[in-house]
Design a protein around this motif. Structure first.
Motif, PDB file in Angstrom:
ATOM      1  N   PRO A 106       0.828  -1.208   0.000  1.00 19.05           N
ATOM      2  CA  PRO A 106       0.000   0.000   0.000  1.00 19.05           C
ATOM      3  C   PRO A 106       0.868   1.266   0.000  1.00 19.05           C
ATOM      4  N   ASP A 107       0.315   2.348  -0.551  1.00 20.39           N
ATOM      5  CA  ASP A 107       1.062   3.613  -0.545  1.00 20.39           C
ATOM      6  C   ASP A 107       1.141   4.182   0.861  1.00 20.39           C
ATOM      7  N   ILE A 108       0.036   4.000   1.611  1.00 18.27           N
ATOM      8  CA  ILE A 108      -0.039   4.546   2.972  1.00 18.27           C
ATOM      9  C   ILE A 108      -0.645   3.491   3.894  1.00 18.27           C
ATOM     10  N   THR A 109      -0.114   3.352   5.094  1.00 16.30           N
ATOM     11  CA  THR A 109      -0.795   2.544   6.108  1.00 16.30           C
ATOM     12  C   THR A 109      -1.024   3.417   7.337  1.00 16.30           C
ATOM     13  N   LEU A 110      -2.202   3.267   7.933  1.00 16.80           N
ATOM     14  CA  LEU A 110      -2.546   3.993   9.164  1.00 16.80           C
ATOM     15  C   LEU A 110      -2.970   2.962  10.194  1.00 16.80           C
TER      16      LEU A 110
END
Ligand code: MN
Length: 334
Positions: A106-110
């Motif tokens: 993924p480009d971003i993980t939160l």
């Protein structure tokens, strides 16, 4: 790569078409984070789709915003430039949702799980956050998003459920402040609490009574555990959906520090929930058996095993772990 929340905000501003992916066996925080972030991005004029590659328990369906989340099939072939995972500590948690990722990352993980491994291009995780929905809320504030009642309600869902409706140890002043702001924007806490806490069915109560027959209290009352076998689920016409509140009930016994619930579902797979009250870090126990989670709430799944043998193995380890860590506890407080 672990980055600051401001870096995440800048990256979100750059994207045009988003895919938000939550984890399998979705809980309130997961559902809330997927739907809230999707709505936030749309409010910024972006194109955004939210996905959970698993079924969403029926009692969440009536809450406004939940219907925004799509299943895997509906999003096959959806083109996007930015992918975001929420509330997942590692890639396996998003299940088949991973098949939608362009290069497996993924480009971003939160996330806010202690056991997060950092599997995105940009990662933001911090276990000081009570919920991923709290992280999502802060992102919205940094972006200057105007909340309506739908967004407020769905954002509050995750904050409410991951804090046990404002009673777990992660319920800090920030949680109350954000929740107050969301209520001011039209979130209805009664609707959320009723949907999540008051959906018991007769078959669920019957299953619960069968689970109580398996309840064992051990180690001078410090350890309590129980199980739900596949057979018990089957004869009560239940799935593991009906077992959501059970482990909390086991932990609620006076004097219990560690509560463990074993659920055999599907057949020959044992899903284990660990809960603690005060000083035992059960995320370590879950990691030992291949799972993960938080200090006071964690879990793991073990496939192709016998229920009774698994119980023996895990309880043996839990006993050792409690003895080791109680010793530390007494040392540090004396
Ligand atoms: Mn969470």
């Amino acid at each position: 790569m672990l980055v600051q929340l401001d870096d995440i905000v800048e990256r979100l501003k750059k994207g045009k078409k988003f895919l938000i992916i939550g984890h399998i066996k979705p809980d309130g925080d997961d559902i809330s984070s997927v739907a809230s972030l999707t709505l936030i991005l749309r409010k910024m004029g972006k194109i955004a789709e939210g996905c959970i590659a698993d079924h969403i328990p029926w009692f969440y369906q009536d809450l406004e915003g939940v219907s925004e989340i799509k299943g895997l099939e509906e999003l096959k072939g959806y083109d996007y430039d930015t992918s975001v995972t929420v509330d997942a500590s590692e890639i396996s948690r998003i299940g088949d949702g991973a098949s939608l990722l362009k290069d497996g990352k993924p480009d971003i993980t939160l996330d806010h799980h202690r056991t997060n491994v950092g599997f995105g291009k940009l990662d933001f995780y911090d276990s000081n956050y009570a919920a991923t929905a709290v992280i999502v809320y802060e992102i919205a504030q940094k972006l200057g998003i105007e909340y309506d009642s739908k967004l407020a309600g769905i954002n509050l869902l995750g904050i409410a459920t991951d804090t046990g409706f404002f009673k777990y140890s992660n319920t800090d002043a920030k949680v109350f402040r954000y929740a107050a702001n969301l209520v001011e924007k039209g979130a209805n806490i009664q609707k959320i609490s009723s949907a999540v806490l008051e959906h018991q069915t007769l078959k669920e109560l019957k299953l619960f009574s069968e689970m109580l027959n398996t309840l064992t209290v051990d180690m001078d009352g410090k350890l309590a555990w129980a199980y739900v076998s596949y057979g018990m689920l089957d004869r009560n016409n239940c799935t593991d959906d009906e077992t959501g509140g059970f482990v909390g009930e086991v932990r609620s016994i006076y004097g219990v520090e560690v509560a463990i619930l074993f659920i055999e579902w599907p057949k020959n797979q044992v899903n284990i929930s660990f809960r603690s009250k005060d000083y035992i870090d059960v995320s370590e126990l879950a990691v030992y058996f291949g799972g993960g989670g938080h200090i006071r709430a964690s879990g793991c799944s073990i496939k192709e095993v016998d229920l009774k043998e698994t119980i023996d193995k895990v309880i043996k380890k839990a006993r050792e772990f409690i003895i080791e860590n109680s010793h530390d506890q007494f040392k540090s407080t004396s």
